[in-house]
Every structure is written in structure tokens, then in C-alpha cells.
Design a protein around this motif. Sequence first.
Motif, short mmCIF file in Angstrom:
data_model
loop_
_atom_site.label_atom_id
_atom_site.label_comp_id
_atom_site.label_asym_id
_atom_site.label_seq_id
_atom_site.Cartn_x
_atom_site.Cartn_y
_atom_site.Cartn_z
N GLY A 1 5.89 53.21 -20.68
CA GLY A 1 5.13 52.35 -19.61
C GLY A 1 6.15 52.74 -18.12
N GLY A 2 7.22 53.21 -18.15
CA GLY A 2 8.10 53.17 -17.04
C GLY A 2 7.75 53.97 -15.79
N CYS A 3 7.03 54.89 -16.06
CA CYS A 3 6.45 55.82 -14.84
C CYS A 3 5.19 55.24 -14.40
N CYS A 4 4.68 54.27 -14.93
CA CYS A 4 3.20 53.98 -14.39
C CYS A 4 2.86 53.63 -12.93
N SER A 5 3.83 52.71 -12.62
CA SER A 5 3.44 52.23 -11.39
C SER A 5 3.84 53.45 -10.26
N ALA B 1 2.32 55.96 -24.82
CA ALA B 1 2.45 55.27 -23.41
C ALA B 1 2.93 54.06 -23.46
N THR B 2 2.64 53.01 -24.37
CA THR B 2 3.07 51.70 -24.26
C THR B 2 4.49 51.43 -23.95
N ASP C 1 -6.39 50.98 -32.36
CA ASP C 1 -5.23 51.31 -31.24
C ASP C 1 -6.20 51.52 -30.06
N ASP C 2 -5.92 50.80 -29.11
CA ASP C 2 -6.53 51.14 -27.88
C ASP C 2 -5.66 51.65 -26.97
N GLU C 3 -4.45 51.42 -27.14
CA GLU C 3 -3.31 52.16 -26.20
C GLU C 3 -2.35 52.80 -26.98
N PRO C 4 -2.94 54.07 -27.53
CA PRO C 4 -2.06 54.89 -28.06
C PRO C 4 -0.82 55.17 -27.29
N GLY D 1 3.43 56.56 -10.76
CA GLY D 1 2.71 57.79 -10.73
C GLY D 1 1.31 56.98 -10.37
#
Lengths: 639, 225
Positions: free
Chosen positions: B219-223, B215-216, B210-213, B225
Motif C-alpha cells: 500500500g505504501g505507494c498508493c497516495s 497490493a494490500t 479476494d477482492d483486494e489481491p 501514485g
Amino acid sequence: PVPPSLSFMDRLVGSTTVWQPKGLSQDQSTSILEKETAGRQWNANGRFAWLNTDNMPGLGVWDGPPLLLSPLAANVTLCKPRSREKEEGRGGVGEREERKSVSTSPPPLRPPVPPQSRAAPPLPPAPLRRTSSRKSTDREVGEGTEREKGQNPAKKTEREGGGERGKQKMGSKPDDEREEKEVKTDREDKLKSGSQHPPLGKKPSRPVPPPRTKPCSPESPAGLANQSPGMRIPPPSPAQRPDVSLYSPQGGAVLATDPDSLSTSSTEEESRSPRAAVRRTPTTVMLDRARYRLSTVLTGLISHDRRLTQRIVELARDPLSYFGNLVKEHRAFTLETMSNHPSSTELLQEIRQMMTQLKSYLLQSTELQAMLEPQHQYTQDKLESIVEAALCKSVLKPLREPIYQNLEKLHTNDSSLKQLAQNQSVVLGSTTTALGITTAVPEASAMEKISIKLNNLHHEYSPQKKIELLLKACKIIYDSMSVSCPGRAHGADDFLPVMMYVLARSNLSDLQLDVEYMMELMDPSLTLGEGSYYLTTTYGAVEHIKTFDQQRSATRQLSREVQDSIHRWERRRTLNQERMAQGSVRDFLTVCCPEIGANPKTLGVLPTTTMEQLAEQCAARFEQGKYQILSVLLSCLVY
Amino acid sequence: MAAAAAAAAASGGHSGKTYSFKVVLLGEGCVGKTSLVLRYCENKFNDKHITTLQASFLTKKLNITGKRVNLAIWDTAGQERFHALGPIYYRDSNGAILVYDVTDEDSFQKVKNWVKELRKMLGNEICLCIVGNKIDLDKDRHVSVEEAESYAESVGARHYHTSAKLNKGIEELFLDLCKRMMETAQAEERIKGNGSSQSASSRRGVQIVDDEPQATPAGGCCSSG
């Protein structure tokens, strides 16, 4: 779905690899996708290319998702053509997706190295490397602006489509200045490292002066073999131990007097310097000679280590390398998601996990093998520590600032910083007896030294270097404690209260973040060491200060929090052990399938992994039916 | 770099030839934990760097039946007020030495508390040693030998009598502890060895990393934040 005709693929693909369903192995590797049609060129060395269906008009007719497979490079891209108008019209959401796909989906391919040279692909010659790393910096600049401009997908797409590099350069004004500096230092580094690689014939024969500040003299490291016995011995330099670096001209001498220092705890470093000032008698000359020889060897070894570290750092920056791309993607991912973590522990653990993964990839990759000089055998431990140091530099250094910002935010929100500040003043107001101190405490001058160490610690990015500084601060504390009763060795009963006393007089809020940073990000293989012990003690002291005022009544309540921390620690330990034990993951495989799931998923793949197993993994990761994935993958294999 | 290299070498116990063990030292203040361990590490191992070190953290290298063993001994502050910090010290320990003063009934009670806590937190994988120190003061003994030994047995620990002052029983204590820790480690290895070969055959060694625990999906708030 109608697969694109073979002839079309031929045009795209310089040499197609058959990805045998039976398994992935390095030999079968190397798929090259060349894509001149879409306007994206092979980059200079033609080492990899990626595919983005958006820009491939020819693929519009083809409805089947799979496009690109590269087992060795461990990258599978399953891209469905997306229509551009649609994307532009999607507004906010599209924006985000677009960003994501920019940062993650163009999957790097492992450089296609011809099979025979695969075992040790030659490193590009020095000048070439210089340019390539220059490029890499440009690229980073580009990335920076890319992120800034992330709000404008249309523009980006447009830029994406065209000659990428040039555009990026043009668009990179904003933080040019800082980056430019980096480019410069980068170049300087290059020059230095260039001068550190003298041609083999000209073996230098003197211990090296610090390469950081001066370029090496031609008579440099590692030449025990051609050193004549009658050679003049450099006069022993008077003590002055360099901070941590073993690189000063004295470095050799000190090393020789104290070969143990390589493998000893760092707390004592400073106490031993006076010994280097030896009176010269014939015997000492002899001794010196022996020492000198030893030191040449050691210096040689060290500069090899340094060089390897530097090379790994360069590799991590190199946009043309697979590893460089991994690092870049991980970094972008971390930066994007960093603020989503509910707790500091999770935030830091994810970063550590990422580093551990990159490390375990690199340790098993041919990319690292290619960098090792055959005449220098490293033990596994040594190699791991070199890789760790290089990773700190290439991964943690750029993340340090954002990490601290986020930690501070998290701790401001959960008001632990406030609580700490309040209790700090309570502890400050307590007498030494109330703190349980039975020895002398550091006086003003010692306190000042300590706070300098701690301040340097705060600004350091590498957990290991931070820990070294912490150990030095502890050493000063011990020294001041011994003032009252010299010669007595102090145990934890004595030390912890004094530690609290000292910390209450330092910048505790910084330190709290530092401690967390070190504990979570340090090399897991060092958890038994001295550094880990004093880090634990510091953590204990900070926690104790945090709960100081109610501690009489509520000591045991603290342990709930601490118990949680043990469980996390346990879990991590198990994870790390498993990872170490398995030691057999051949490669990580990044699967990108925008049609099914937004993000690429990374899987570990062994040489023996079959297609079916891979499909199972993908199915699990994408939460899709196995057969759906299988069919997707199999249709890839047709080509 | 030097420190890192040292520690890495010390903990490279995975090869099967070198064992690295962490031993935590618990017990009330004044029971003589520090002198005990200092005696042990100073006595035989007169390497220069030990003498400049303090007694809170000590290391010792041993060779037991041809196997190299690195011990890292972690001292803890014994004052009651620091009790809550125990867990951060004993986590990851392979062994614990719980020291009481034979002339001090209370300190024995503290040992019992520690035992309970350790068993609860770490289960049976940690080797426990209960140590009655200061047997040179036997005439003032307040904890009976029988009581102590039967208690130790009841909780799956070993009991030892030592005198740091007279340097009695210390060597035996540590040697015995090391052997037990080695046995535990070997047993663990065996289990692990079996386990991994089984799983290797059933899963053919496929590892999912698992390299992307989390959050996947969110993802919505990524951009923003």
C-alpha cells in the motif's frame, strides 16, 4: 477492555440487532447505528450511517475495538478509537492511512428495512429519486476533491467532522464544470426515465421512438393487450438500420422483419436492411400487422431492459445504497492501486474480478430483487447481461481513461509499443503475397470505413460495444475479400492475412490496448461467441505483426508468451466457473479492523456461516490468530 | 445488446440441459478444414444467418438424446507461419478436429505435431478427432488407413474419414464428437458435484473472496501514485 455501557450504546443505536453467533441470515440483519453525538446525521432517508470512532468522544474511554456490526449489510467495523493529535502528527504515513480510511473504512450499512418489507423494499417515488441522485452526484464531486485534497489530512478531518454535505459542496469547485455537466445529463436521464414510467393505467400503445433523443410520446411502449385489431399500421420505414440500437422508429419494423436479429451475430446486421422496404399488398398489410404486434412486444421488452439497466446504474451511483457504496469503494481502491500493477494483464484482471464480484453480489442481492418488476420475468442469462451492461456503465466508464493511461505507460515501459510500431512499418512494406494474402484486399473507401469503426471502438468504454464495432469492421473486411470471388465463404486461412494487412494500416498502438482491454474485461460468459473469436483473431494478428520480422526463424518463440497467456486464461476460467458454480454466496462481508490490518477485507458469507467460521476467515485474511479475532468478534456481539 | 444477449444465451450451458461446446479446427492450409465445416453447418442448418456468415466462425445447434447442444466451431489459419497463434484459438476448447489430407503425408505430420501440443497444453480433457479428408481422392492416398488409425488410438483420439466434396462422414464425425464431449462434461459435472458436496459439508460453504489481491501490504505507494 471495558465495553461501553449499554445505556451509551442505546443512545447510539436506534435499534440494535443481535448478531447471532449461529449464523448470518438476512432475517437477523439490519443493525442500525445512529450517531447523533458525533455530529453526523442520519441522511435524509435514514437508510444508513457509519461509525467513525475518531469523532466519538464518548468512546474514548472504551478500549475494546468492536463498534459496529451489521450482518446483512455485510459490514463489520471494528474500529479502535484513534486519537486525533496522534494522527495529525504522523505526517506522510498518517496522510496515506487517513486517505485510505476515508475511502474505505466508513462502511456503509445496508439500509435498515423493516423485516416485513424486506423482500421487496419499495422504491422511492420518482421525485425523491431525482433528488437522491442529484445528491449522489454532489457526492461524487465531493469525492473528486477529496482525492485531490488528499494531501491535506488535517483539513479533511476537519471537514469530515462537520456537516459533511455542505462542506463538500463548498469544496467542490475544481472540477465542477465537468461534473456539473454530468449532473445535467443525469437530470436529463432522470427526466427521460421518468417519462418512461407512465402510470400503469395509461398503457401506451405504439412502438417507441428513440428515448435517448426525444422524450417519449404518451403513446409509448408495450401495449399489445389494449391494441385494437383495426388499428392503423405504421408504414414500413425504408431500411436504414440503426447502428446497434433497436430504438429507432424503424427499430420495431426491422425487428419484426428480422426477429432473429435479437439473437444473431451482429456482423450481418447491415446486410439485411433492404428487406424492410416491402411493397404493400393486402397480405403484407396483414403481415405487417402481425409484425407490428410482435414489434410492440419486443420494443416493450427492450425498454424494460433499458429501464432496469438505468435503475441499476442509478443504484450504483446512490451513496445511500449498499451497492452504491461497494461500487464507490471498489472504484476508489482501483484508482489508488492501478499504477502498482507490474503488468497490464494483472491490472485488467483485477478490474474484471471486481466487476464479476459486484455482479455476483448484485445478482443475489435484495437490492436488485427490489428493482425487478414482477410482471417481467427475466431469465438468469438475460438478467446477467443487463447487470453486466449496467456495471460497465457505472464501473468501467469512469475508469476507462485511467485504465488506458496505465496501459499505455506499461506498454511504453516494456517497449512493446515501440516494437509494434517498428514492425508495423515492416508489414506495411510487405507485398500482399508476402503476407500470404490470396484474395482481394479492402480498397481505400473500405479502409476508411474500417478505420472509422476502429476509431469509435477505441473511444468506447464498454468491452461489449467495442466488440460489436470490431465485428462490423470484420464484416467490411469480408465484404472486400469477396469482391474477387463472390459467394465464396472465407475461412481463417484467408481472413487472418487480410486482417494483418488491414491492421497494419490502422492505428495499431491504440488497437493493441483496445484488444487487451476487450479480452480481459469482456463478460466471461461470452468467451465462446463470435465476438470472442474475432477478438482472438485480432489479437493473433497484432501479435503476429509484433513478431513479423523475425517470424521466419522464431515463430515458436512467440509461444512462450502466448503460453503464459493460456495459463492465465485457464486460471481465470476456473475462477469464473467456480464462482458461477458456487452461486450461493449470500453476501459479501466487509470487515474493517484498523487495529489489526490497514485495509478492510471482503469476505463472502452464506446464511449458514457460523461465527467461528467467520472468525477463521477473518483470521486468515488478517493473518492473525483465530482466537484473537474471535474474541474481537464476540465482544462485538455482546451488544 | 443484441449480440451480447445472443451470446449469453448460447453459452448458458450451465443449467445442465444445454451444453455449449467450443471446437477448434486445426490442420495445414489446403486440407479442406473450411469446406468440411462449411459443409456441415450449411447442409442441415439452413438458417439464414449462417449463409451470410463467413466460414471462420460457425455455430450449430444440435439435439442429442434430448439434450440441447450448441457448438461453436473456431477455424484456425493453417499456414505454418501462424502456428504460434494456435494456443490462443484452442484454449478453452472442448474438442479439436485435426484435419489432414489423405493424399498429403506432410499434412498428417502436422496433425501429429498438433496432437502433441494439445495433449501437452490441455491434457486429456479435450476430445481429439483426427480426420483424413479428401477420401474421394483415394487413388492418390499417401497416408495409409492402418497407420492413421493406429496412431489415433495411441494418442487417445478417434479417427474419421471424410470427404467434404461428397459430403461423406462429416455428420458422423460431428455427432460422435458431440457425444464424447457430452460424456466428458457429464463426468466433469459428477466429479464437481461430489467435490462440492464434500467441501460443502466440511467447510459449510464458506467462501473467501479476494477482492483486494496483492497490493494490500505494500500500500505504501498508493497516495503518491
